[in-house]
Design a protein around this motif. Structure first.
Motif, PDB file in Angstrom:
ATOM      1  N   LYS A 125       0.821  -1.220   0.000  1.00  0.00           N
ATOM      2  CA  LYS A 125       0.000   0.000   0.000  1.00  0.00           C
ATOM      3  C   LYS A 125       0.853   1.267   0.000  1.00  0.00           C
ATOM      4  N   VAL A 126       2.100   1.161   0.418  1.00  0.00           N
ATOM      5  CA  VAL A 126       3.000   2.312   0.469  1.00  0.00           C
ATOM      6  C   VAL A 126       3.280   2.774  -0.955  1.00  0.00           C
ATOM      7  N   ILE A 127       3.174   4.093  -1.193  1.00  0.00           N
ATOM      8  CA  ILE A 127       3.343   4.659  -2.534  1.00  0.00           C
ATOM      9  C   ILE A 127       4.651   5.429  -2.603  1.00  0.00           C
ATOM     10  N   VAL A 128       5.404   5.169  -3.673  1.00  0.00           N
ATOM     11  CA  VAL A 128       6.630   5.930  -3.940  1.00  0.00           C
ATOM     12  C   VAL A 128       6.225   7.110  -4.810  1.00  0.00           C
ATOM     13  N   ILE A 129       6.457   8.324  -4.303  1.00  0.00           N
ATOM     14  CA  ILE A 129       6.046   9.540  -5.025  1.00  0.00           C
ATOM     15  C   ILE A 129       7.264  10.379  -5.391  1.00  0.00           C
ATOM     16  N   ALA A 130       7.068  11.212  -6.392  1.00  0.00           N
ATOM     17  CA  ALA A 130       8.141  12.118  -6.837  1.00  0.00           C
ATOM     18  C   ALA A 130       8.340  13.223  -5.791  1.00  0.00           C
ATOM     19  N   PRO A 131       9.544  13.746  -5.670  1.00  0.00           N
ATOM     20  CA  PRO A 131       9.804  14.803  -4.684  1.00  0.00           C
ATOM     21  C   PRO A 131       8.943  16.052  -4.885  1.00  0.00           C
ATOM     22  N   ASN A 132       8.547  16.369  -6.134  1.00  0.00           N
ATOM     23  CA  ASN A 132       7.728  17.568  -6.351  1.00  0.00           C
ATOM     24  C   ASN A 132       6.262  17.340  -5.992  1.00  0.00           C
ATOM     25  N   ALA A 133       5.855  16.098  -5.731  1.00  0.00           N
ATOM     26  CA  ALA A 133       4.469  15.797  -5.378  1.00  0.00           C
ATOM     27  C   ALA A 133       4.285  15.600  -3.879  1.00  0.00           C
ATOM     28  N   THR A 134       5.171  16.176  -3.073  1.00  0.00           N
ATOM     29  CA  THR A 134       5.089  16.016  -1.618  1.00  0.00           C
ATOM     30  C   THR A 134       4.546  17.254  -0.918  1.00  0.00           C
ATOM     31  N   THR A 135       4.187  18.292  -1.672  1.00  0.00           N
ATOM     32  CA  THR A 135       3.680  19.521  -1.075  1.00  0.00           C
ATOM     33  C   THR A 135       2.385  19.233  -0.331  1.00  0.00           C
ATOM     34  N   GLY A 136       2.314  19.653   0.917  1.00  0.00           N
ATOM     35  CA  GLY A 136       1.111  19.431   1.716  1.00  0.00           C
ATOM     36  C   GLY A 136       1.198  18.207   2.601  1.00  0.00           C
ATOM     37  N   LEU A 137       2.203  17.374   2.398  1.00  0.00           N
ATOM     38  CA  LEU A 137       2.431  16.206   3.247  1.00  0.00           C
ATOM     39  C   LEU A 137       3.498  16.554   4.282  1.00  0.00           C
ATOM     40  N   ARG A 168       8.844  -1.727   2.919  1.00  0.00           N
ATOM     41  CA  ARG A 168       8.679  -2.550   4.128  1.00  0.00           C
ATOM     42  C   ARG A 168       9.004  -1.744   5.388  1.00  0.00           C
ATOM     43  N   LYS A 169      10.063  -0.962   5.315  1.00  0.00           N
ATOM     44  CA  LYS A 169      10.448  -0.136   6.465  1.00  0.00           C
ATOM     45  C   LYS A 169       9.367   0.907   6.776  1.00  0.00           C
ATOM     46  N   ALA A 170       8.831   1.545   5.737  1.00  0.00           N
ATOM     47  CA  ALA A 170       7.778   2.555   5.926  1.00  0.00           C
ATOM     48  C   ALA A 170       6.505   1.915   6.468  1.00  0.00           C
ATOM     49  N   ALA A 171       6.133   0.763   5.939  1.00  0.00           N
ATOM     50  CA  ALA A 171       4.919   0.079   6.398  1.00  0.00           C
ATOM     51  C   ALA A 171       5.040  -0.339   7.857  1.00  0.00           C
ATOM     52  N   LYS A 172       6.225  -0.752   8.252  1.00  0.00           N
ATOM     53  CA  LYS A 172       6.466  -1.155   9.650  1.00  0.00           C
ATOM     54  C   LYS A 172       6.183   0.017  10.599  1.00  0.00           C
ATOM     55  N   GLU A 173       6.473   1.244  10.138  1.00  0.00           N
ATOM     56  CA  GLU A 173       6.261   2.434  10.953  1.00  0.00           C
ATOM     57  C   GLU A 173       4.898   3.090  10.691  1.00  0.00           C
ATOM     58  N   GLY A 174       4.096   2.521   9.764  1.00  0.00           N
ATOM     59  CA  GLY A 174       2.769   3.064   9.472  1.00  0.00           C
ATOM     60  C   GLY A 174       2.782   4.306   8.605  1.00  0.00           C
ATOM     61  N   ILE A 175       3.807   4.469   7.790  1.00  0.00           N
ATOM     62  CA  ILE A 175       3.961   5.656   6.941  1.00  0.00           C
ATOM     63  C   ILE A 175       3.544   5.300   5.515  1.00  0.00           C
ATOM     64  N   PRO A 176       2.608   6.075   4.907  1.00  0.00           N
ATOM     65  CA  PRO A 176       2.069   5.689   3.595  1.00  0.00           C
ATOM     66  C   PRO A 176       2.842   6.165   2.361  1.00  0.00           C
ATOM     67  N   PHE A 177       3.784   7.114   2.509  1.00  0.00           N
ATOM     68  CA  PHE A 177       4.444   7.677   1.329  1.00  0.00           C
ATOM     69  C   PHE A 177       5.962   7.708   1.496  1.00  0.00           C
ATOM     70  N   VAL A 178       6.649   7.456   0.382  1.00  0.00           N
ATOM     71  CA  VAL A 178       8.103   7.500   0.346  1.00  0.00           C
ATOM     72  C   VAL A 178       8.500   8.254  -0.914  1.00  0.00           C
ATOM     73  N   SER A 179       9.502   9.117  -0.787  1.00  0.00           N
ATOM     74  CA  SER A 179      10.019   9.848  -1.941  1.00  0.00           C
ATOM     75  C   SER A 179      11.502   9.554  -2.089  1.00  0.00           C
ATOM     76  N   LEU A 180      11.892   9.168  -3.300  1.00  0.00           N
ATOM     77  CA  LEU A 180      13.298   8.846  -3.579  1.00  0.00           C
ATOM     78  C   LEU A 180      13.961   9.989  -4.326  1.00  0.00           C
ATOM     79  N   ALA A 181      15.203  10.258  -3.975  1.00  0.00           N
ATOM     80  CA  ALA A 181      15.999  11.263  -4.687  1.00  0.00           C
ATOM     81  C   ALA A 181      17.396  10.700  -4.885  1.00  0.00           C
ATOM     82  N   GLN A 182      17.891  10.773  -6.108  1.00  0.00           N
ATOM     83  CA  GLN A 182      19.224  10.247  -6.390  1.00  0.00           C
ATOM     84  C   GLN A 182      20.261  11.308  -6.048  1.00  0.00           C
ATOM     85  N   ASN A 183      21.141  10.988  -5.100  1.00  0.00           N
ATOM     86  CA  ASN A 183      22.198  11.921  -4.689  1.00  0.00           C
ATOM     87  C   ASN A 183      23.317  11.969  -5.731  1.00  0.00           C
TER      88      ASN A 183
END
Length: 195
Positions: A125-137, A168-183
């Motif tokens: 259920k955890v969704i990976v979203i783009a960094p620009n789509a995190t406004t308001g979260l 899996r790590k986010a779901a364990k903590e009950g967090i629904p969204f993750v955003s990835l950024a390549q360093n």
């Protein structure tokens, strides 16, 4: 008609055009009529321009917060709006918005469902979203770094493993969204978001 001489008793038909009437009023220099015409034009302008400054929608977020806004559009997981005070276009993630309510018709438009994650078994259920789509979260303090290159594996396989581990790590903590950024080419970082 001599130049500079104005006839005050000009006979015109009853349906004379609007601009002709204004010129007659101005030529007659009748202060009461000019004042009435100014008031009429001002009220007409206010009546026409009032809808442009009123908030047309109520934006309801998943955390219960309500915002009165002028809705513009929804595009690429973002809701575009302005506050009505300053005509500056702002955005908010569609994942943060539950519904839009049109204040004039009370019509409700559902924007997104609230995602509830109850443990590691809900990692899909955890969704990976783009960094620009995190406004308001709201971002959490949990951040992770991942290696992008592992000897003997393709970059795509490594990325899929990293995403699954992160979900899996986010779901364990009950967090629904993750955003990835390549360093850089060898490393990526992740930020977790909630409502």
């Amino acid at each position: 008609i001599r130049q500079g001489f104005i006839y005050k008793n000009i006979v015109r038909p009853q349906n004379a055009n609007f601009f002709y009437q204004i010129t007659i009023i101005l030529k007659n220099n009748n202060k009461k009529k000019i004042s009435t015409m100014r008031t009429f034009i001002t009220l007409l302008f206010l009546a026409i321009s009032a809808p442009f400054f009123a908030q047309s929608h109520t934006l309801v977020k998943h955390n219960g917060e309500k915002l009165n806004v002028n809705y513009i559009k929804t595009d690429n997981n973002l809701v575009y709006f302005n506050s009505g005070k300053d005509q500056v276009e702002q955005t908010i993630s569609t994942f943060a918005v539950a519904e839009l309510i049109n204040t004039s018709t009370n019509a409700t438009t559902k924007v997104s469902d609230k995602i509830v994650v109850n443990g590691e078994q809900d990692y899909k259920k955890v969704i990976v979203i783009a960094p620009n789509a995190t406004t308001g979260l709201s971002s959490t303090t949990n951040g992770s770094k991942f290696v992008n290159r592992v000897k003997g594996q393709t970059p795509l396989a490594v990325q899929q493993q990293n995403i699954t581990a992160l979900k899996r790590k986010a779901a364990k903590e009950g967090i629904p969204f993750v955003s990835l950024a390549q360093n850089n080419r060898a490393e990526s970082s992740a930020t977790m978001y909630t409502y």
